[in-house]
Design a protein around this motif. Structure first.
Motif, PDB file in Angstrom:
ATOM      1  N   UNK A 101      -6.432  -9.662  -4.089  1.00  0.00           N
ATOM      2  CA  UNK A 101      -6.414  -8.947  -2.814  1.00  0.00           C
ATOM      3  C   UNK A 101      -7.193  -7.641  -2.890  1.00  0.00           C
ATOM      4  N   UNK A 102      -8.430  -7.727  -3.320  1.00  0.00           N
ATOM      5  CA  UNK A 102      -9.257  -6.535  -3.436  1.00  0.00           C
ATOM      6  C   UNK A 102     -10.403  -6.631  -2.432  1.00  0.00           C
ATOM      7  N   UNK A 103     -10.617  -5.566  -1.688  1.00  0.00           N
ATOM      8  CA  UNK A 103     -11.780  -5.512  -0.808  1.00  0.00           C
ATOM      9  C   UNK A 103     -11.705  -6.404   0.408  1.00  0.00           C
ATOM     10  N   UNK A 104     -10.560  -6.444   1.075  1.00  0.00           N
ATOM     11  CA  UNK A 104     -10.449  -7.247   2.284  1.00  0.00           C
ATOM     12  C   UNK A 104     -11.429  -6.785   3.348  1.00  0.00           C
ATOM     13  N   UNK A 105     -11.977  -7.740   4.104  1.00  0.00           N
ATOM     14  CA  UNK A 105     -12.914  -7.412   5.175  1.00  0.00           C
ATOM     15  C   UNK A 105     -12.172  -6.819   6.364  1.00  0.00           C
ATOM     16  N   UNK A 106     -12.718  -5.782   6.951  1.00  0.00           N
ATOM     17  CA  UNK A 106     -12.139  -5.159   8.141  1.00  0.00           C
ATOM     18  C   UNK A 106     -12.075  -6.205   9.249  1.00  0.00           C
ATOM     19  N   UNK A 107     -10.925  -6.310   9.897  1.00  0.00           N
ATOM     20  CA  UNK A 107     -10.734  -7.285  10.957  1.00  0.00           C
ATOM     21  C   UNK A 107     -10.842  -6.606  12.310  1.00  0.00           C
ATOM     22  N   UNK A 108     -11.449  -7.302  13.246  1.00  0.00           N
ATOM     23  CA  UNK A 108     -11.587  -6.764  14.596  1.00  0.00           C
ATOM     24  C   UNK A 108     -11.200  -7.831  15.606  1.00  0.00           C
ATOM     25  N   UNK A 109     -10.671  -7.375  16.730  1.00  0.00           N
ATOM     26  CA  UNK A 109     -10.314  -8.298  17.806  1.00  0.00           C
ATOM     27  C   UNK A 109      -9.003  -9.006  17.527  1.00  0.00           C
ATOM     28  N   UNK A 110      -8.748 -10.005  18.311  1.00  0.00           N
ATOM     29  CA  UNK A 110      -7.539 -10.784  18.138  1.00  0.00           C
ATOM     30  C   UNK A 110      -6.429 -10.351  19.085  1.00  0.00           C
ATOM     31  N   UNK A 111      -5.450 -11.219  19.207  1.00  0.00           N
ATOM     32  CA  UNK A 111      -4.295 -10.999  20.070  1.00  0.00           C
ATOM     33  C   UNK A 111      -3.052 -10.985  19.192  1.00  0.00           C
ATOM     34  N   UNK A 112      -2.150 -10.033  19.439  1.00  0.00           N
ATOM     35  CA  UNK A 112      -0.925  -9.938  18.644  1.00  0.00           C
ATOM     36  C   UNK A 112      -0.226 -11.297  18.612  1.00  0.00           C
ATOM     37  N   UNK A 113       0.244 -11.686  17.403  1.00  0.00           N
ATOM     38  CA  UNK A 113       0.924 -12.955  17.216  1.00  0.00           C
ATOM     39  C   UNK A 113       2.354 -12.758  16.735  1.00  0.00           C
TER      40      UNK A 113
END
Length: 165
Positions: A69-81
């Motif tokens: 779990x090193x260097x996760x990509x920044x996440x954008x967008x999406x709808x709360x789940x």
């Protein structure tokens, strides 16, 4: 799906303590006969499989947590789940017999099995694969973003990608 997950957890070995799931593949099956067949192989990367009497199949790969779990990509967008509570994570792990300590801490990591079952309820009973990129911890809000046959699950980073097969 819950029963096949329990059969996989019955293979638990103490040497897998702290490992994380890298990929889970599920096929609902189309009939069959006989008892559950379960198997595991590998030391550093562990492959675990189960086939139910009805032909339902689940395969997964476990990796050492160090460096995963090193260097996760920044996440954008999406709808709360969903936000998995610590109690919810611990209770789920107990219900399937998942003895990995990472699911029993004060701030447990959500089991890949738990995510798979929750996604099955959302996406319907179909064959799928989930690739895990970064762990989801209890208390983190998870958002989903759909693109064609894939659904990305993210907190502040990309955590998993669910794909219909």
């Amino acid at each position: 799906m819950h029963a096949i997950i329990q059969s996989l957890c019955s293979l638990w070995q103490s040497s897998w303590q702290g490992m994380v799931m890298g990929e889970l593949k599920y096929r609902k099956g189309s009939g069959g006969s006989g008892p559950y067949r379960v198997s595991a192989s590998g030391r550093r990367i562990v492959r675990v499989s189960a086939v139910s009497p009805s032909g339902e199949r689940m395969d997964l790969m476990l990796f050492p947590a160090a460096g995963f779990a090193v260097g996760g990509r920044k996440a954008e967008g999406g709808v709360y789940w969903h936000t998995f509570s610590a109690d919810e994570v611990r209770q789920y792990s107990a219900s399937v017999g998942d003895h990995n300590e990472i699911h029993q801490t004060e701030s447990p990591i959500v089991s890949g099995f738990q995510i798979a079952e929750a996604m099955e309820g959302l996406e319907g009973k179909q064959d799928f694969r989930i690739r895990f990129h970064y762990p989801v911890r209890s208390g983190e809000a998870v958002s989903l973003r759909s693109e064609g046959k894939t659904v990305s699950g993210m907190t502040d980073v990309l955590c998993f990608v669910w794909e219909a097969l």
